[in-house]
Design a protein around this motif. Structure first.
Motif, PDB file in Angstrom:
ATOM      1  N   GLY A 162       0.814  -1.213   0.000  1.00  0.00           N
ATOM      2  CA  GLY A 162       0.000   0.000   0.000  1.00  0.00           C
ATOM      3  C   GLY A 162       0.841   1.254   0.000  1.00  0.00           C
ATOM      4  N   PHE A 163       1.938   1.234   0.753  1.00  0.00           N
ATOM      5  CA  PHE A 163       2.834   2.394   0.758  1.00  0.00           C
ATOM      6  C   PHE A 163       3.408   2.637  -0.632  1.00  0.00           C
ATOM      7  N   LEU A 164       3.836   1.577  -1.270  1.00  0.00           N
ATOM      8  CA  LEU A 164       4.462   1.709  -2.590  1.00  0.00           C
ATOM      9  C   LEU A 164       3.469   2.232  -3.624  1.00  0.00           C
ATOM     10  N   THR A 165       2.255   1.682  -3.619  1.00  0.00           N
ATOM     11  CA  THR A 165       1.269   2.131  -4.609  1.00  0.00           C
ATOM     12  C   THR A 165       0.862   3.581  -4.366  1.00  0.00           C
ATOM     13  N   ASN A 166       0.666   3.955  -3.100  1.00  0.00           N
ATOM     14  CA  ASN A 166       0.316   5.335  -2.796  1.00  0.00           C
ATOM     15  C   ASN A 166       1.435   6.292  -3.198  1.00  0.00           C
ATOM     16  N   ALA A 167       2.681   5.883  -2.967  1.00  0.00           N
ATOM     17  CA  ALA A 167       3.820   6.722  -3.334  1.00  0.00           C
ATOM     18  C   ALA A 167       3.907   6.896  -4.847  1.00  0.00           C
ATOM     19  N   VAL A 168       3.706   5.799  -5.583  1.00  0.00           N
ATOM     20  CA  VAL A 168       3.763   5.865  -7.048  1.00  0.00           C
ATOM     21  C   VAL A 168       2.667   6.783  -7.585  1.00  0.00           C
ATOM     22  N   TYR A 169       1.448   6.607  -7.087  1.00  0.00           N
ATOM     23  CA  TYR A 169       0.338   7.449  -7.542  1.00  0.00           C
ATOM     24  C   TYR A 169       0.595   8.916  -7.221  1.00  0.00           C
ATOM     25  N   ALA A 170       1.091   9.185  -6.020  1.00  0.00           N
ATOM     26  CA  ALA A 170       1.347  10.568  -5.618  1.00  0.00           C
ATOM     27  C   ALA A 170       2.390  11.221  -6.521  1.00  0.00           C
ATOM     28  N   VAL A 171       3.439  10.472  -6.853  1.00  0.00           N
ATOM     29  CA  VAL A 171       4.501  11.007  -7.714  1.00  0.00           C
ATOM     30  C   VAL A 171       3.978  11.248  -9.124  1.00  0.00           C
ATOM     31  N   LEU A 172       3.281  10.258  -9.677  1.00  0.00           N
ATOM     32  CA  LEU A 172       2.771  10.391 -11.052  1.00  0.00           C
ATOM     33  C   LEU A 172       1.798  11.563 -11.177  1.00  0.00           C
ATOM     34  N   LEU A 173       0.898  11.699 -10.217  1.00  0.00           N
ATOM     35  CA  LEU A 173      -0.064  12.804 -10.273  1.00  0.00           C
ATOM     36  C   LEU A 173       0.617  14.143 -10.066  1.00  0.00           C
ATOM     37  N   SER A 174       1.635  14.178  -9.208  1.00  0.00           N
ATOM     38  CA  SER A 174       2.382  15.422  -8.992  1.00  0.00           C
ATOM     39  C   SER A 174       3.094  15.859 -10.271  1.00  0.00           C
ATOM     40  N   VAL A 175       3.664  14.900 -10.975  1.00  0.00           N
ATOM     41  CA  VAL A 175       4.327  15.204 -12.240  1.00  0.00           C
ATOM     42  C   VAL A 175       3.321  15.725 -13.250  1.00  0.00           C
ATOM     43  N   SER A 176       2.144  15.102 -13.300  1.00  0.00           N
ATOM     44  CA  SER A 176       1.119  15.542 -14.254  1.00  0.00           C
ATOM     45  C   SER A 176       0.671  16.971 -13.956  1.00  0.00           C
ATOM     46  N   LEU A 177       0.594  17.314 -12.676  1.00  0.00           N
ATOM     47  CA  LEU A 177       0.240  18.684 -12.307  1.00  0.00           C
ATOM     48  C   LEU A 177       1.338  19.661 -12.707  1.00  0.00           C
ATOM     49  N   ALA A 178       2.585  19.233 -12.547  1.00  0.00           N
ATOM     50  CA  ALA A 178       3.717  20.104 -12.864  1.00  0.00           C
ATOM     51  C   ALA A 178       3.766  20.437 -14.348  1.00  0.00           C
ATOM     52  N   VAL A 179       3.390  19.464 -15.200  1.00  0.00           N
ATOM     53  CA  VAL A 179       3.430  19.690 -16.649  1.00  0.00           C
ATOM     54  C   VAL A 179       2.085  20.184 -17.180  1.00  0.00           C
ATOM     55  N   ARG A 180       1.138  20.429 -16.255  1.00  0.00           N
ATOM     56  CA  ARG A 180      -0.172  20.991 -16.603  1.00  0.00           C
ATOM     57  C   ARG A 180      -1.013  20.069 -17.480  1.00  0.00           C
ATOM     58  N   VAL A 181      -0.830  18.764 -17.311  1.00  0.00           N
ATOM     59  CA  VAL A 181      -1.683  17.777 -17.979  1.00  0.00           C
ATOM     60  C   VAL A 181      -2.262  16.900 -16.875  1.00  0.00           C
ATOM     61  N   PRO A 182      -3.431  17.250 -16.328  1.00  0.00           N
ATOM     62  CA  PRO A 182      -3.967  16.562 -15.157  1.00  0.00           C
ATOM     63  C   PRO A 182      -4.130  15.054 -15.353  1.00  0.00           C
ATOM     64  N   GLY A 183      -3.485  14.300 -14.473  1.00  0.00           N
ATOM     65  CA  GLY A 183      -3.511  12.849 -14.599  1.00  0.00           C
ATOM     66  C   GLY A 183      -4.904  12.263 -14.516  1.00  0.00           C
ATOM     67  N   LEU A 184      -5.748  12.802 -13.622  1.00  0.00           N
ATOM     68  CA  LEU A 184      -7.117  12.289 -13.514  1.00  0.00           C
ATOM     69  C   LEU A 184      -7.902  12.573 -14.780  1.00  0.00           C
ATOM     70  N   LEU A 211     -13.227  22.572 -18.054  1.00  0.00           N
ATOM     71  CA  LEU A 211     -13.082  21.139 -17.793  1.00  0.00           C
ATOM     72  C   LEU A 211     -11.663  20.814 -17.344  1.00  0.00           C
ATOM     73  N   LYS A 212     -10.677  21.417 -18.012  1.00  0.00           N
ATOM     74  CA  LYS A 212      -9.294  21.171 -17.610  1.00  0.00           C
ATOM     75  C   LYS A 212      -9.058  21.661 -16.187  1.00  0.00           C
ATOM     76  N   ARG A 213      -9.599  22.814 -15.839  1.00  0.00           N
ATOM     77  CA  ARG A 213      -9.435  23.342 -14.483  1.00  0.00           C
ATOM     78  C   ARG A 213     -10.029  22.382 -13.458  1.00  0.00           C
ATOM     79  N   ALA A 214     -11.194  21.826 -13.768  1.00  0.00           N
ATOM     80  CA  ALA A 214     -11.825  20.873 -12.861  1.00  0.00           C
ATOM     81  C   ALA A 214     -10.948  19.637 -12.687  1.00  0.00           C
ATOM     82  N   TYR A 215     -10.360  19.173 -13.799  1.00  0.00           N
ATOM     83  CA  TYR A 215      -9.476  18.006 -13.719  1.00  0.00           C
ATOM     84  C   TYR A 215      -8.217  18.334 -12.915  1.00  0.00           C
TER      85      TYR A 215
END
Length: 241
Positions: A109-131, A159-163
């Motif tokens: 669970g720790f590993l999966t949560n860490a991976v998801y957190a990193v991937l979503l953080s990267v998507s936010l940084a590049v302005r392409v929302p992962g969700l 829509l992008k802002r909501a994502y």
């Protein structure tokens, strides 16, 4: 909408439909799905705290997971959720058994949560929302014309802002789980860790899906209607040509 409701992030893909029957209970798998998701964790932590016998705890938890799958098989119900849960529980139990430490039941669970957190953080940084990528992929799989599919929703500012907002929400969810649970793991508080995992599991998951639905439903509904109007207009134009 199909009679069988979709669950998890797939339920969010229906947020733009002309329907008001969104159900958070169905979105998290229904009553049975909730019980099947939480029961292995409850049994593991309660039994280990009560007996302090790791091997017995692992054996009982493994039998319980198998019974859940067999029950679905006998009732001729969908096995995908139960099988995926069985694999996840199996990995957790093997990890705890091989390491001889009950707390390692929670390592996956720790590993999966860490991976998801990193991937979503990267998507936010590049302005392409992962969700946004996930939900839009579920809504309309881009088998061809990927660029058109991508720009269709990315160019819709609302829509992008909501994502972006719900991607931030889920990033915080995964990060919060780690911030609370990792210190409990490091100090070997298995009982407290088990309780924290349960409380921050299905309840947090349900809350995140519900809030996400509230945020994206309106812009997605508007976007869907705009897409339909543009498509109808294009068809009428082709008919007149």
């Amino acid at each position: 909408m199909a009679d069988k409701k979709r669950t998890g992030l797939s339920a969010l893909a229906d947020a733009g439909a002309d329907s008001d029957d969104f159900s958070i209970i169905e979105a998290i798998g229904g009553p049975r799905g909730v019980v099947e998701s939480m029961l292995p964790g409850v049994v593991f932590v309660v039994l280990f705290v009560a007996t302090n016998n790791l091997n017995l705890t692992i054996a009982v938890s493994a039998v319980l997971a198998l019974i859940q799958v067999l029950a679905r098989l006998v009732q001729r119900q969908s096995l995908m959720g139960a099988l995926s849960g069985l694999v996840a529980v199996g990995i957790c139990l093997i990890w705890a058994w091989k390491s001889h430490e009950a707390r390692n039941y929670y390592m996956l669970g720790f590993l999966t949560n860490a991976v998801y957190a990193v991937l979503l953080s990267v998507s936010l940084a590049v302005r392409v929302p992962g969700l946004g990528l996930v939900v839009e992929f579920i809504r309309q799989m881009p088998t061809d014309r990927f660029a058109a599919w991508f720009h269709d929703w990315m160019d819709d500012r609302e829509l992008k802002r909501a994502y972006m907002v719900i991607t931030s929400l889920w990033t915080c969810l995964f990060a919060l789980r780690l911030l609370v649970q990792v210190p409990l793991y490091m100090t070997d508080h298995v009982a407290a860790l088990g309780v924290a995992r349960l409380l921050m599991g299905i309840p947090f998951w349900a809350l995140a899906i519900w809030v996400s639905y509230l945020i994206i439903a309106t812009p997605m509904h508007r976007h869907t209607n705009t897409y339909r109007r543009d498509g109808d207009a294009a068809e009428r134009q082709q008919e007149h040509e």
